[in-house]
Enzyme design. Structure first.
Site, mmCIF file in Angstrom:
data_model
loop_
_atom_site.group_PDB
_atom_site.id
_atom_site.type_symbol
_atom_site.label_atom_id
_atom_site.label_comp_id
_atom_site.label_asym_id
_atom_site.label_seq_id
_atom_site.Cartn_x
_atom_site.Cartn_y
_atom_site.Cartn_z
ATOM 1 N N LYS A 153 -7.982 -1.763 6.401
ATOM 2 C CA LYS A 153 -8.218 -2.341 5.070
ATOM 3 C C LYS A 153 -7.250 -3.481 4.799
ATOM 4 O O LYS A 153 -7.604 -4.503 4.228
ATOM 5 C CB LYS A 153 -8.043 -1.264 3.988
ATOM 6 C CG LYS A 153 -9.209 -0.282 3.951
ATOM 7 C CD LYS A 153 -9.025 0.776 2.891
ATOM 8 C CE LYS A 153 -7.947 1.754 3.248
ATOM 9 N NZ LYS A 153 -8.034 3.064 2.632
ATOM 10 N N SER B 123 -7.032 3.843 9.088
ATOM 11 C CA SER B 123 -7.644 3.685 7.774
ATOM 12 C C SER B 123 -6.900 2.627 6.948
ATOM 13 O O SER B 123 -7.508 1.698 6.410
ATOM 14 C CB SER B 123 -7.623 5.049 7.061
ATOM 15 O OG SER B 123 -7.831 4.919 5.694
ATOM 16 N N HIS C 195 0.849 -1.183 0.000
ATOM 17 C CA HIS C 195 0.000 0.000 0.000
ATOM 18 C C HIS C 195 0.887 1.236 0.000
ATOM 19 O O HIS C 195 1.960 1.228 0.586
ATOM 20 C CB HIS C 195 -0.872 -0.005 1.272
ATOM 21 C CG HIS C 195 -1.993 0.984 1.241
ATOM 22 N ND1 HIS C 195 -3.234 0.673 0.736
ATOM 23 C CD2 HIS C 195 -2.067 2.269 1.649
ATOM 24 C CE1 HIS C 195 -4.027 1.732 0.844
ATOM 25 N NE2 HIS C 195 -3.334 2.722 1.384
ATOM 26 N N ASP D 115 -14.356 2.563 6.889
ATOM 27 C CA ASP D 115 -13.284 3.439 6.399
ATOM 28 C C ASP D 115 -13.765 4.269 5.206
ATOM 29 O O ASP D 115 -13.418 5.442 5.079
ATOM 30 C CB ASP D 115 -12.038 2.633 6.012
ATOM 31 C CG ASP D 115 -10.955 3.552 5.466
ATOM 32 O OD1 ASP D 115 -10.508 4.424 6.229
ATOM 33 O OD2 ASP D 115 -10.617 3.450 4.276
ATOM 34 N N ARG E 92 -13.446 12.746 5.981
ATOM 35 C CA ARG E 92 -12.138 13.353 6.303
ATOM 36 C C ARG E 92 -11.644 14.198 5.133
ATOM 37 O O ARG E 92 -11.064 15.267 5.307
ATOM 38 C CB ARG E 92 -11.107 12.256 6.590
ATOM 39 C CG ARG E 92 -11.263 11.616 7.958
ATOM 40 C CD ARG E 92 -10.414 10.364 8.076
ATOM 41 N NE ARG E 92 -9.001 10.626 7.924
ATOM 42 C CZ ARG E 92 -8.110 9.721 7.491
ATOM 43 N NH1 ARG E 92 -8.496 8.516 7.168
ATOM 44 N NH2 ARG E 92 -6.841 10.038 7.391
HETATM 45 N N1 URA Z 1 -4.584 6.224 2.398
HETATM 46 C C1 URA Z 1 -5.616 5.615 3.038
HETATM 47 O O1 URA Z 1 -6.094 4.567 2.621
HETATM 48 N N2 URA Z 1 -6.107 6.205 4.147
HETATM 49 C C2 URA Z 1 -5.612 7.347 4.656
HETATM 50 O O2 URA Z 1 -6.091 7.807 5.670
HETATM 51 C C3 URA Z 1 -4.553 7.958 3.980
HETATM 52 C C4 URA Z 1 -4.030 7.386 2.851
#
Ligand code: URA
Length: 408
Positions: free
Chosen positions: A186, A182, A81, A160, A167
């Site tokens: 995931k 967040s 990620h 999320d 957000r």
């Molecule tokens: N990427 C994400 O998935 N969540 C965040 O809060 C920031 C970057």
């Protein structure tokens, strides 16, 4: 009471699991309103959260949906990620590299919002490419060909999705505990055994300092420990965009050139090699030098590119129709000298103004527009030389972007 919880955080006090659960699940149920959630998120942004609160909130996010069980897949399943940046097409390159080395990779990606691009938007510039695979299709494909890149399924950490959207429009994205919650919710719900996070730092990233990146790295590793997940991080620069291209079709084309071994030596290829090497070390438990040799061989032998083609075919994409706008303007050097900086954030803003990204969630994307850099950091240029090509549909106001390149 809902307002007591907001007030407690406003005063910088620690919230219990029960209070966070009541508040966040209350939001999903409609009992907590947008303005109340926004207020709590801002209080969290200002006063932070303890580790205990962050662990609690991550659990609440994970429990809001399903968790994939990938134990039927032999070998170590890895996931990667990025916290997001300009020209970041690394997933399109890294996933085929590691999958071609026999390491299963299941990547659920997001769309771009604001100036950072999303992998799913880039993939949608390939006509027909499906980004909406069901959980069953995901499982089957990862078993059959060892690679999937699809959109986040609605059932994984749905909390999320709701909170992130809020957000994004309330200036509450740049909070380290909220970012950790967040991303990690995931990733844990996604079921991989080992997770690599690329934390970006710089003017085109969520985090501006190395210290903040280190704090986020530490927190995400601690969350990983709670779930017995091995979390590795790499902190990488986002003051300068990654590679030469920004914009969806342009970035897919650039990813293909990297996979074909045609783009060695620039910051994009270097980062992809580093991230892939780390994933191979994590999955196979081998030394970095051996892992890097395998990665380079995957590119040079054509195996990584073949794996990319297999991925696109499996998800019904057709690469023959990738389009880039025929109309372009050029940005030229205002003087002779050496390129001292290429601003990632300003290029991100220009790409959004062209229509390559979204200002609001509902905006549609123009896949064929974007920017192709003709020069890199440190290059010597002559007055009037072309620094970048800007592909457009609606004539861009390039005079507003004269500060992208700094020449000394
Ligand atoms: N990427 C994400 O998935 N969540 C965040 O809060 C920031 C970057």
């Amino acid at each position: 009471m809902i307002t007591d919880i907001i007030n407690k955080k406003r005063l910088g006090e620690e919230l219990s699991y029960h209070e966070l659960d009541e508040f966040f699940n209350g939001y999903l149920d409609g009992k907590v309103k947008d303005y109340q959630m926004s207020s709590l998120l801002m209080a969290i942004c200002i006063n932070g959260m303890t580790e205990e609160e962050t662990f609690s909130l991550t659990k609440i996010f994970i429990d809001s949906g399903d968790t994939l069980d990938l134990s039927f897949i032999p070998g170590t399943v890895v996931d990667k990620h990025s916290t997001g940046g300009i020209g970041d097409k690394t997933t399109l390159i890294i996933a085929p590299i590691v999958a071609s080395l026999g390491i299963p990779i299941l990547k659920m990606s997001g769309r771009g919002l604001g100036y950072t691009g999303g992998t799913i938007d880039k993939l949608e510039s390939i006509s027909g490419y499906r980004v909406d695979l069901s959980d069953d299709e995901v499982m089957k494909q990862v078993q059959d060909i060892g690679i999937v890149i699809t959109g986040q399924t609605a059932s994984l950490a749905p909390m999320d999705k709701e909170i992130y959207a809020l957000r994004d429009v309330t200036a509450t994205v740049s909070s380290i505990p909220l970012i950790a919650t967040s991303i990690m919710s995931k990733k844990i719900a996604g079921g991989a055994d080992k997770i690599l996070i690329d934390i970006k730092v710089g003017n085109g990233a969520l985090l501006r300092t190395k210290e903040e990146a280190q704090e986020l790295s530490c927190l995400m590793k601690k969350i990983g420990q709670v779930y017995q997940k091995d979390v590795h991080t790499i902190i990488s620069d986002m003051n300068t965009p990654l590679g030469f291209c920004i914009g969806n079709s342009l970035e897919v084309m650039e990813a293909i050139r990297v996979l074909k071994g045609e783009e060695f030596g620039n910051n994009l290829t270097k980062l992809c090699i580093d991230l892939s090497t780390e994933l191979v070390c994590m999955a196979k438990g081998i030394l970095p030098q051996d892992a890097q040799d395998m990665v380079l061989n995957a590119i040079n032998s054509g195996a990584a590119y073949q794996k990319f083609l297999q991925l696109v075919k499996a998800q019904q994409g057709n690469l023959d129709n990738l389009v880039v706008s025929k109309k372009y303007k050029e940005i030229k050097a205002s003087k002779s000298g050496v390129i001292e900086s290429i601003s990632a954030i300003r290029l991100g803003e220009l790409s959004v103004s062209l229509g390559a990204g979204r200002v609001s969630k509902e905006d549609s994307i123009d896949y064929g527009v974007g920017i192709e850099l003709k020069k890199q950091l440190g290059d010597s240029v002559k007055h009037g030389e072309v620094l970048a090509r800007v592909y457009y549909k609606k004539v861009p106001r390039l005079q507003e972007y004269e500060d992208i390149f700094t020449i000394r």
